[in-house]
Design a protein around this motif. Sequence first.
Motif, PDB file in Angstrom:
ATOM      1  N   THR A 200       0.807  -1.227   0.000  1.00  0.00           N
ATOM      2  CA  THR A 200       0.000   0.000   0.000  1.00  0.00           C
ATOM      3  C   THR A 200       0.836   1.271   0.000  1.00  0.00           C
ATOM      4  O   THR A 200       0.325   2.326  -0.370  1.00  0.00           O
ATOM      5  CB  THR A 200      -0.925   0.022   1.224  1.00  0.00           C
ATOM      6  N   GLY A 201       2.085   1.177   0.430  1.00  0.00           N
ATOM      7  CA  GLY A 201       2.916   2.366   0.527  1.00  0.00           C
ATOM      8  C   GLY A 201       2.642   3.223   1.740  1.00  0.00           C
ATOM      9  O   GLY A 201       3.218   4.312   1.882  1.00  0.00           O
ATOM     10  N   LEU A 202       1.775   2.775   2.646  1.00  0.00           N
ATOM     11  CA  LEU A 202       1.482   3.540   3.858  1.00  0.00           C
ATOM     12  C   LEU A 202       2.571   3.321   4.905  1.00  0.00           C
ATOM     13  O   LEU A 202       3.221   2.271   4.943  1.00  0.00           O
ATOM     14  CB  LEU A 202       0.127   3.130   4.432  1.00  0.00           C
ATOM     15  N   GLN A 203       2.738   4.315   5.749  1.00  0.00           N
ATOM     16  CA  GLN A 203       3.691   4.210   6.854  1.00  0.00           C
ATOM     17  C   GLN A 203       3.026   3.498   8.020  1.00  0.00           C
ATOM     18  O   GLN A 203       2.012   3.947   8.543  1.00  0.00           O
ATOM     19  CB  GLN A 203       4.163   5.605   7.278  1.00  0.00           C
ATOM     20  N   VAL A 204       3.615   2.381   8.444  1.00  0.00           N
ATOM     21  CA  VAL A 204       3.047   1.561   9.515  1.00  0.00           C
ATOM     22  C   VAL A 204       3.987   1.592  10.714  1.00  0.00           C
ATOM     23  O   VAL A 204       5.186   1.318  10.585  1.00  0.00           O
ATOM     24  CB  VAL A 204       2.816   0.114   9.060  1.00  0.00           C
ATOM     25  N   THR A 205       3.420   1.926  11.871  1.00  0.00           N
ATOM     26  CA  THR A 205       4.174   1.930  13.122  1.00  0.00           C
ATOM     27  C   THR A 205       3.673   0.798  14.000  1.00  0.00           C
ATOM     28  O   THR A 205       2.460   0.648  14.194  1.00  0.00           O
ATOM     29  CB  THR A 205       4.006   3.268  13.856  1.00  0.00           C
ATOM     30  N   ARG A 206       4.595   0.001  14.527  1.00  0.00           N
ATOM     31  CA  ARG A 206       4.237  -1.120  15.396  1.00  0.00           C
ATOM     32  C   ARG A 206       4.652  -0.799  16.831  1.00  0.00           C
ATOM     33  O   ARG A 206       5.766  -0.320  17.078  1.00  0.00           O
ATOM     34  CB  ARG A 206       4.924  -2.407  14.932  1.00  0.00           C
ATOM     35  N   ARG A 207       3.752  -1.098  17.764  1.00  0.00           N
ATOM     36  CA  ARG A 207       4.033  -0.912  19.188  1.00  0.00           C
ATOM     37  C   ARG A 207       3.558  -2.160  19.922  1.00  0.00           C
ATOM     38  O   ARG A 207       2.383  -2.280  20.278  1.00  0.00           O
ATOM     39  CB  ARG A 207       3.320   0.334  19.733  1.00  0.00           C
ATOM     40  N   PHE A 208       4.469  -3.073  20.134  1.00  0.00           N
ATOM     41  CA  PHE A 208       4.147  -4.336  20.787  1.00  0.00           C
ATOM     42  C   PHE A 208       4.857  -4.388  22.138  1.00  0.00           C
ATOM     43  O   PHE A 208       6.076  -4.192  22.211  1.00  0.00           O
ATOM     44  CB  PHE A 208       4.587  -5.525  19.936  1.00  0.00           C
ATOM     45  N   CYS A 209       4.093  -4.645  23.199  1.00  0.00           N
ATOM     46  CA  CYS A 209       4.680  -4.753  24.530  1.00  0.00           C
ATOM     47  C   CYS A 209       5.520  -6.029  24.623  1.00  0.00           C
ATOM     48  O   CYS A 209       5.226  -7.043  23.977  1.00  0.00           O
ATOM     49  CB  CYS A 209       3.588  -4.764  25.591  1.00  0.00           C
ATOM     50  N   ALA A 210       6.525  -5.959  25.457  1.00  0.00           N
ATOM     51  CA  ALA A 210       7.428  -7.099  25.603  1.00  0.00           C
ATOM     52  C   ALA A 210       6.916  -8.132  26.596  1.00  0.00           C
ATOM     53  O   ALA A 210       7.404  -9.260  26.611  1.00  0.00           O
ATOM     54  CB  ALA A 210       8.808  -6.610  26.037  1.00  0.00           C
ATOM     55  N   ASP A 211       5.940  -7.771  27.428  1.00  0.00           N
ATOM     56  CA  ASP A 211       5.481  -8.682  28.483  1.00  0.00           C
ATOM     57  C   ASP A 211       4.135  -9.314  28.144  1.00  0.00           C
ATOM     58  O   ASP A 211       3.300  -9.535  29.028  1.00  0.00           O
ATOM     59  CB  ASP A 211       5.374  -7.934  29.817  1.00  0.00           C
ATOM     60  N   LEU A 212       3.924  -9.628  26.881  1.00  0.00           N
ATOM     61  CA  LEU A 212       2.654 -10.229  26.485  1.00  0.00           C
ATOM     62  C   LEU A 212       2.536 -11.634  27.054  1.00  0.00           C
ATOM     63  O   LEU A 212       3.477 -12.431  26.970  1.00  0.00           O
ATOM     64  CB  LEU A 212       2.535 -10.269  24.961  1.00  0.00           C
ATOM     65  N   PRO A 213       1.385 -11.987  27.615  1.00  0.00           N
ATOM     66  CA  PRO A 213       1.209 -13.329  28.185  1.00  0.00           C
ATOM     67  C   PRO A 213       0.935 -14.356  27.085  1.00  0.00           C
ATOM     68  O   PRO A 213       0.657 -14.015  25.928  1.00  0.00           O
ATOM     69  CB  PRO A 213      -0.006 -13.164  29.096  1.00  0.00           C
ATOM     70  N   ALA A 214       1.002 -15.608  27.465  1.00  0.00           N
ATOM     71  CA  ALA A 214       0.659 -16.689  26.542  1.00  0.00           C
ATOM     72  C   ALA A 214      -0.853 -16.678  26.305  1.00  0.00           C
ATOM     73  O   ALA A 214      -1.641 -16.581  27.246  1.00  0.00           O
ATOM     74  CB  ALA A 214       1.110 -18.028  27.107  1.00  0.00           C
ATOM     75  N   LEU A 215      -1.246 -16.786  25.051  1.00  0.00           N
ATOM     76  CA  LEU A 215      -2.662 -16.739  24.690  1.00  0.00           C
ATOM     77  C   LEU A 215      -3.086 -18.054  24.046  1.00  0.00           C
ATOM     78  O   LEU A 215      -2.262 -18.786  23.495  1.00  0.00           O
ATOM     79  CB  LEU A 215      -2.920 -15.587  23.702  1.00  0.00           C
ATOM     80  N   ALA A 216      -4.371 -18.315  24.124  1.00  0.00           N
ATOM     81  CA  ALA A 216      -4.911 -19.507  23.472  1.00  0.00           C
ATOM     82  C   ALA A 216      -4.820 -19.332  21.960  1.00  0.00           C
ATOM     83  O   ALA A 216      -4.871 -18.203  21.444  1.00  0.00           O
ATOM     84  CB  ALA A 216      -6.361 -19.714  23.898  1.00  0.00           C
ATOM     85  N   PRO A 217      -4.696 -20.419  21.207  1.00  0.00           N
ATOM     86  CA  PRO A 217      -4.618 -20.313  19.743  1.00  0.00           C
ATOM     87  C   PRO A 217      -5.824 -19.599  19.139  1.00  0.00           C
ATOM     88  O   PRO A 217      -5.678 -18.841  18.173  1.00  0.00           O
ATOM     89  CB  PRO A 217      -4.539 -21.782  19.286  1.00  0.00           C
TER      90      PRO A 217
END
Length: 321
Positions: A200-217
């Motif tokens: 798409t050519g859009l600017q994408v910013t990612r902000r992912f926390c480092a302490d994410l817990p384990a999640l169900a599939p």
Amino acid sequence: MFALNAVVLGTATALLLWAPVTVSVPVLLTEAVILVGGLAVMLVANAALLRLGLAPLDRLTHLMTTVDLLRPGQRLPASGGGEVAQVIRAFNAMLERLEHERATSSARALLAQEAERRRIAQELHDEVGQSMTAILLGLKRAADDAPAPLREELQEMQEITRESLDEVRRLVRRLRPGVLDDLGLVSALTSLTEDFATHTGLQVTRRFCADLPALAPETELVLYRVAQESLTNVARHADAQRVTVALCHRDDHVVLTVTDDGCGIQAPREGAGIRGMRERTLLIGGSLEIAPAPRTSTGTSTGTGTGTQVRLTAPVPRKQP
């Protein structure tokens, strides 16, 4: 209704019996004024009591015309033991059953949809992908042995086949993200946003926390699909320049937000894509909010337009002691 009218009519009768009021023939002006005034008071009191008694039915009618099973929990308070309260309790019970049946049927449909996506992706990868790879290798061998004029045409066909193979692989990733099963949600979202920015050519910013817990599939798949559909809506409708995809952990929930700086929400009508996101959210007991993008501390929006934010809050399963 009978009790309310009985109170009004009983009061009027008592006043006529015990009040020193007589009616002459012909009726005098003062007597006519008293009678008309009493009738007016009785009608006003009767109308007020009827409005008070029918108010719960008005609220019930409004809820019946506006209820949405994709937004569960819409109920009316039902107190007392009258017929109106019984009708409201019956309607609340019916909503409970309908929401449960809707969630069950949606779960079956979405699971079948994911199974079909997996099957199609597998066939595209195993059958179409391998066949196109064989064609690509055959074209390369033919181009190596062909004379110069024909070699150029074969090389052009080889390039078209390579682009088609890349498109097939991209479709396979959209149908069933293998990286989600192999490397987890963060890697899958990273791959999704990188692919989105490339096409798409859009600017994408990612902000992912480092302490994410384990999640169900199932939760990971819902979060991925909601992010995927949100980015698709941004590309189709938002006319945006920048997109922010964030995933964080708050207490016993994970929160996914997709925020753009586009034209914002133009109409309250929701299409099939948004309703599909709401149905997926119900499967994991989460909540989905679609609203204008939040403003910054300076009072301006996050971008050049009003923007839109999709916010999915999903519960984290508690660990067993």
